[in-house]
Write a protein that holds these residues in place. Structure first.
Motif, PDB file in Angstrom:
ATOM      1  N   ASP A   1     -13.044  -3.866  12.763  1.00 23.61           N
ATOM      2  CA  ASP A   1     -14.219  -3.413  13.326  1.00 23.61           C
ATOM      3  C   ASP A   1     -14.371  -2.619  14.374  1.00 23.61           C
ATOM      4  O   ASP A   1     -13.307  -2.347  15.093  1.00 23.61           O
ATOM      5  CB  ASP A   1     -15.482  -4.537  12.996  1.00 23.61           C
ATOM      6  N   VAL A   2     -15.363  -1.870  14.676  1.00 21.63           N
ATOM      7  CA  VAL A   2     -15.393  -0.979  15.746  1.00 21.63           C
ATOM      8  C   VAL A   2     -15.272  -1.591  17.027  1.00 21.63           C
ATOM      9  O   VAL A   2     -14.638  -1.464  17.954  1.00 21.63           O
ATOM     10  CB  VAL A   2     -17.043  -0.433  15.633  1.00 21.63           C
ATOM     11  N   GLN A   3     -15.801  -3.064  17.229  1.00 20.13           N
ATOM     12  CA  GLN A   3     -15.854  -3.751  18.457  1.00 20.13           C
ATOM     13  C   GLN A   3     -14.377  -4.125  18.725  1.00 20.13           C
ATOM     14  O   GLN A   3     -13.839  -3.780  19.814  1.00 20.13           O
ATOM     15  CB  GLN A   3     -16.582  -5.027  18.503  1.00 20.13           C
ATOM     16  N   ALA A   4     -13.765  -4.621  17.762  1.00 17.21           N
ATOM     17  CA  ALA A   4     -12.219  -4.949  17.872  1.00 17.21           C
ATOM     18  C   ALA A   4     -11.345  -3.704  18.060  1.00 17.21           C
ATOM     19  O   ALA A   4     -10.410  -3.781  18.947  1.00 17.21           O
ATOM     20  CB  ALA A   4     -11.748  -5.677  16.526  1.00 17.21           C
ATOM     21  N   ARG A   5     -11.540  -2.473  17.322  1.00 17.13           N
ATOM     22  CA  ARG A   5     -10.898  -1.466  17.760  1.00 17.13           C
ATOM     23  C   ARG A   5     -11.129  -0.889  19.349  1.00 17.13           C
ATOM     24  O   ARG A   5     -10.016  -0.620  19.761  1.00 17.13           O
ATOM     25  CB  ARG A   5     -11.419  -0.231  16.699  1.00 17.13           C
ATOM     26  N   GLU A   6     -12.223  -1.022  19.547  1.00 17.14           N
ATOM     27  CA  GLU A   6     -12.779  -0.591  21.122  1.00 17.14           C
ATOM     28  C   GLU A   6     -11.714  -1.361  22.184  1.00 17.14           C
ATOM     29  O   GLU A   6     -11.253  -0.929  23.236  1.00 17.14           O
ATOM     30  CB  GLU A   6     -14.081  -0.748  21.260  1.00 17.14           C
ATOM     31  N   ILE A   7     -11.709  -2.748  21.769  1.00 12.46           N
ATOM     32  CA  ILE A   7     -10.851  -3.705  22.585  1.00 12.46           C
ATOM     33  C   ILE A   7      -9.295  -3.392  22.631  1.00 12.46           C
ATOM     34  O   ILE A   7      -8.862  -3.246  23.584  1.00 12.46           O
ATOM     35  CB  ILE A   7     -11.072  -5.463  22.100  1.00 12.46           C
ATOM     36  N   VAL A   8      -8.844  -2.880  21.364  1.00 15.13           N
ATOM     37  CA  VAL A   8      -7.419  -2.559  21.338  1.00 15.13           C
ATOM     38  C   VAL A   8      -7.110  -1.237  22.187  1.00 15.13           C
ATOM     39  O   VAL A   8      -6.249  -1.178  22.921  1.00 15.13           O
ATOM     40  CB  VAL A   8      -7.115  -2.257  19.942  1.00 15.13           C
ATOM     41  N   TRP A   9      -8.362  -0.209  22.024  1.00 13.84           N
ATOM     42  CA  TRP A   9      -8.089   0.861  22.771  1.00 13.84           C
ATOM     43  C   TRP A   9      -7.940   0.720  24.262  1.00 13.84           C
ATOM     44  O   TRP A   9      -7.299   1.161  24.837  1.00 13.84           O
ATOM     45  CB  TRP A   9      -9.085   1.768  22.504  1.00 13.84           C
ATOM     46  N   THR A  10      -8.933  -0.127  24.742  1.00 14.30           N
ATOM     47  CA  THR A  10      -9.300  -0.586  26.264  1.00 14.30           C
ATOM     48  C   THR A  10      -7.851  -1.180  26.644  1.00 14.30           C
ATOM     49  O   THR A  10      -7.342  -0.890  27.748  1.00 14.30           O
ATOM     50  CB  THR A  10     -10.467  -1.498  26.382  1.00 14.30           C
ATOM     51  N   THR A  11      -7.295  -2.160  25.803  1.00 13.40           N
ATOM     52  CA  THR A  11      -6.039  -2.698  26.151  1.00 13.40           C
ATOM     53  C   THR A  11      -4.834  -1.604  26.345  1.00 13.40           C
ATOM     54  O   THR A  11      -4.062  -1.823  27.243  1.00 13.40           O
ATOM     55  CB  THR A  11      -5.942  -3.732  25.224  1.00 13.40           C
TER      56      THR A  11
ATOM     57  N   LEU B   1       3.300   0.746  18.109  1.00 19.09           N
ATOM     58  CA  LEU B   1       2.376   0.004  17.264  1.00 19.09           C
ATOM     59  C   LEU B   1       2.066   0.921  16.173  1.00 19.09           C
ATOM     60  O   LEU B   1       1.677   2.225  16.141  1.00 19.09           O
ATOM     61  CB  LEU B   1       1.017   0.343  18.224  1.00 19.09           C
ATOM     62  N   ASP B   2       2.520   0.403  14.831  1.00 14.57           N
ATOM     63  CA  ASP B   2       2.266   1.054  13.590  1.00 14.57           C
ATOM     64  C   ASP B   2       1.031   0.633  13.086  1.00 14.57           C
ATOM     65  O   ASP B   2       0.657  -0.382  12.470  1.00 14.57           O
ATOM     66  CB  ASP B   2       3.448   0.529  12.675  1.00 14.57           C
ATOM     67  N   GLU B   3      -0.203   1.652  13.002  1.00 18.37           N
ATOM     68  CA  GLU B   3      -1.264   1.472  12.351  1.00 18.37           C
ATOM     69  C   GLU B   3      -2.095   0.165  13.051  1.00 18.37           C
ATOM     70  O   GLU B   3      -2.532  -0.685  12.300  1.00 18.37           O
ATOM     71  CB  GLU B   3      -1.432   1.252  10.699  1.00 18.37           C
ATOM     72  N   PRO B   4      -2.175   0.040  14.495  1.00 10.87           N
ATOM     73  CA  PRO B   4      -2.565  -1.233  14.948  1.00 10.87           C
ATOM     74  C   PRO B   4      -4.069  -1.609  14.667  1.00 10.87           C
ATOM     75  O   PRO B   4      -4.566  -2.741  14.716  1.00 10.87           O
ATOM     76  CB  PRO B   4      -2.372  -0.862  16.464  1.00 10.87           C
ATOM     77  N   THR B   5      -4.960  -0.546  14.326  1.00 10.61           N
ATOM     78  CA  THR B   5      -6.466  -0.770  14.282  1.00 10.61           C
ATOM     79  C   THR B   5      -7.043  -0.577  13.001  1.00 10.61           C
ATOM     80  O   THR B   5      -8.096  -0.611  12.479  1.00 10.61           O
ATOM     81  CB  THR B   5      -7.408   0.272  15.157  1.00 10.61           C
TER      82      THR B   5
ATOM     83  N   PHE C   1      -1.264  -8.178  17.504  1.00  9.29           N
ATOM     84  CA  PHE C   1      -1.507  -7.161  18.771  1.00  9.29           C
ATOM     85  C   PHE C   1      -1.061  -8.122  19.937  1.00  9.29           C
ATOM     86  O   PHE C   1      -0.595  -7.749  20.688  1.00  9.29           O
ATOM     87  CB  PHE C   1      -2.557  -6.643  18.908  1.00  9.29           C
ATOM     88  N   ALA C   2      -1.712  -9.208  19.712  1.00  6.28           N
ATOM     89  CA  ALA C   2      -1.422  -9.950  21.063  1.00  6.28           C
ATOM     90  C   ALA C   2       0.154 -10.746  21.189  1.00  6.28           C
ATOM     91  O   ALA C   2       0.759 -10.605  22.133  1.00  6.28           O
ATOM     92  CB  ALA C   2      -2.275 -11.338  21.017  1.00  6.28           C
ATOM     93  N   MET C   3       0.689 -10.678  19.966  1.00  6.37           N
ATOM     94  CA  MET C   3       2.092 -11.071  19.883  1.00  6.37           C
ATOM     95  C   MET C   3       3.061  -9.862  20.254  1.00  6.37           C
ATOM     96  O   MET C   3       3.988 -10.205  20.898  1.00  6.37           O
ATOM     97  CB  MET C   3       2.303 -11.346  18.361  1.00  6.37           C
ATOM     98  N   ALA C   4       2.671  -8.871  20.127  1.00  3.96           N
ATOM     99  CA  ALA C   4       3.395  -7.403  20.450  1.00  3.96           C
ATOM    100  C   ALA C   4       3.569  -7.515  21.765  1.00  3.96           C
ATOM    101  O   ALA C   4       4.397  -6.884  22.504  1.00  3.96           O
ATOM    102  CB  ALA C   4       2.784  -6.440  19.757  1.00  3.96           C
TER     103      ALA C   4
ATOM    104  N   THR D   1      -6.378  -9.399  24.676  1.00  2.00           N
ATOM    105  CA  THR D   1      -6.770  -8.698  23.418  1.00  2.00           C
ATOM    106  C   THR D   1      -8.081  -9.387  22.616  1.00  2.00           C
ATOM    107  O   THR D   1      -8.194  -8.857  21.564  1.00  2.00           O
ATOM    108  CB  THR D   1      -5.415  -9.088  22.440  1.00  2.00           C
ATOM    109  N   GLY D   2      -8.788 -10.136  23.594  1.00  2.00           N
ATOM    110  CA  GLY D   2     -10.094 -10.504  22.999  1.00  2.00           C
ATOM    111  C   GLY D   2     -10.225 -11.434  21.849  1.00  2.00           C
ATOM    112  O   GLY D   2     -11.110 -11.499  21.061  1.00  2.00           O
ATOM    113  N   ILE D   3      -9.164 -12.512  21.702  1.00  2.00           N
ATOM    114  CA  ILE D   3      -9.191 -13.133  20.693  1.00  2.00           C
ATOM    115  C   ILE D   3      -8.890 -14.594  21.297  1.00  2.00           C
ATOM    116  O   ILE D   3      -8.484 -15.585  20.551  1.00  2.00           O
ATOM    117  CB  ILE D   3      -7.906 -13.184  19.655  1.00  2.00           C
TER     118      ILE D   3
END
Length: 297
Positions: free
Chosen positions: A162-172, A154-158, A141-144, A118-120
């Motif tokens: 920011d844009v970079q973090a959202r892209e990581i979530v999408w990729t994951t 996932l209820d409103e996960p992003t 997100f990592a806990m989930a 999850t990039g953290i």
């Protein structure tokens, strides 16, 4: 229950006092798909998720996970959850939060693997209370997903990322679905559903008003957009049949129409030097607006 269905609401109703949150709503989530649940504020999305999770009991109808009651411990060990709001121990470090959740599952990822995914990874030693709002969402997100869930809510996960973090979530999320995980997503970012979802359900005032693929939803909107370079002016085109709007954007004429084919024929007939002609179908956001506006008025 269908063998391909991993979660189902069947004719569920739920009231809170005089407020009808859900009104005989039926939804089914299939194995290995990303199912996006969309609706305006107050539509009943979070209530529906809460019924799936067994946090509420329906007043009517039934909710099942993997064909069983959401209250089943064995079923709960097969799901991961990220809700809009979470109250976590502020003094625990990020790695400790994830490790605690991992201990609930029979075969979890290591906290390090979940943080890497999850990039953290760099946040592992940070106290939760010292995180920004976006970093807290990333931790949740990592806990989930640390429990290797078969079904992830996932209820409103992003929200707040920011844009970079959202892209990581999408990729994951895409990686999880490719590996066979089913995902139920609620989001206010319609471009997120458009980019990720296999199927979409739109609810308003607790009722299902449309469901299908993203393309199915787009097809419900008759409007299309045309862009071209032409000597014709917006004023000339606005009076044509089937034209809803006509404006200029730089050197391009942009037209919204209910009959793109007829308008294109007329454009070609009126301007022999027409260039850069493009026709664009409706986006999910337009379909969502058109589907919900009459119900919510």
């Amino acid at each position: 229950m269908d063998s391909q269905c991993v979660a189902e609401l069947s004719g569920v109703s739920k009231r809170f006092g005089k407020i009808v949150a859900l009104d005989e709503l039926s939804l089914a989530v299939r194995n290995g798909e990303l199912f996006a649940l969309l609706g305006p504020n107050g539509a009943g999305k979070t209530t529906a998720i809460s019924l799936f999770l067994g946090l509420y009991q329906p007043d009517g109808g039934s909710a099942t996970l993997f064909g069983c009651s959401p209250q089943s411990i064995d079923v709960r060990r097969r799901i991961g959850v990220m809700m809009q709001e979470a109250a976590l121990a502020p003094e625990l470090r990020v790695r400790e939060q994830i490790d605690l959740v991992a201990s609930y599952y029979p075969d979890p990822l290591s906290p390090e693997a979940a943080m890497e995914l999850t990039g953290i990874a760099e946040l592992g030693r940070r106290p939760y209370a010292k995180l920004s709002g976006g970093q807290k969402r990333q931790t949740q997100f990592a806990m989930a997903l640390v429990g290797r869930p078969s079904l992830l809510f996932l209820d409103e996960p992003t929200a707040g990322l920011d844009v970079q973090a959202r892209e990581i979530v999408w990729t994951t999320i895409r990686r999880l679905v490719a590996d066979g995980c089913s995902v139920v997503l609620t989001t206010h970012y319609l471009e997120e559903a458009e980019a990720l979802a296999d199927r979409v359900a739109v609810i308003a005032r607790g009722r299902l008003i449309a469901s299908g693929t993203v393309d199915d939803m787009r097809a419900l909107v008759v409007r299309k957009r045309i862009a071209c370079r032409t000597s014709l002016t917006p004023e000339q085109v606005r009076c044509w049949p089937d034209v809803q709007t006509a404006t200029t954007d730089g050197q391009s004429l942009r037209i919204t129409t209910t009959n793109a084919e007829n308008v294109v024929r007329r454009l070609l007939a009126a301007d022999d030097d027409l260039q850069d002609l493009e026709i664009e179908r409706a986006r999910l956001a337009e379909a969502f607006t058109e589907l919900t506006q009459e119900v919510t008025q």
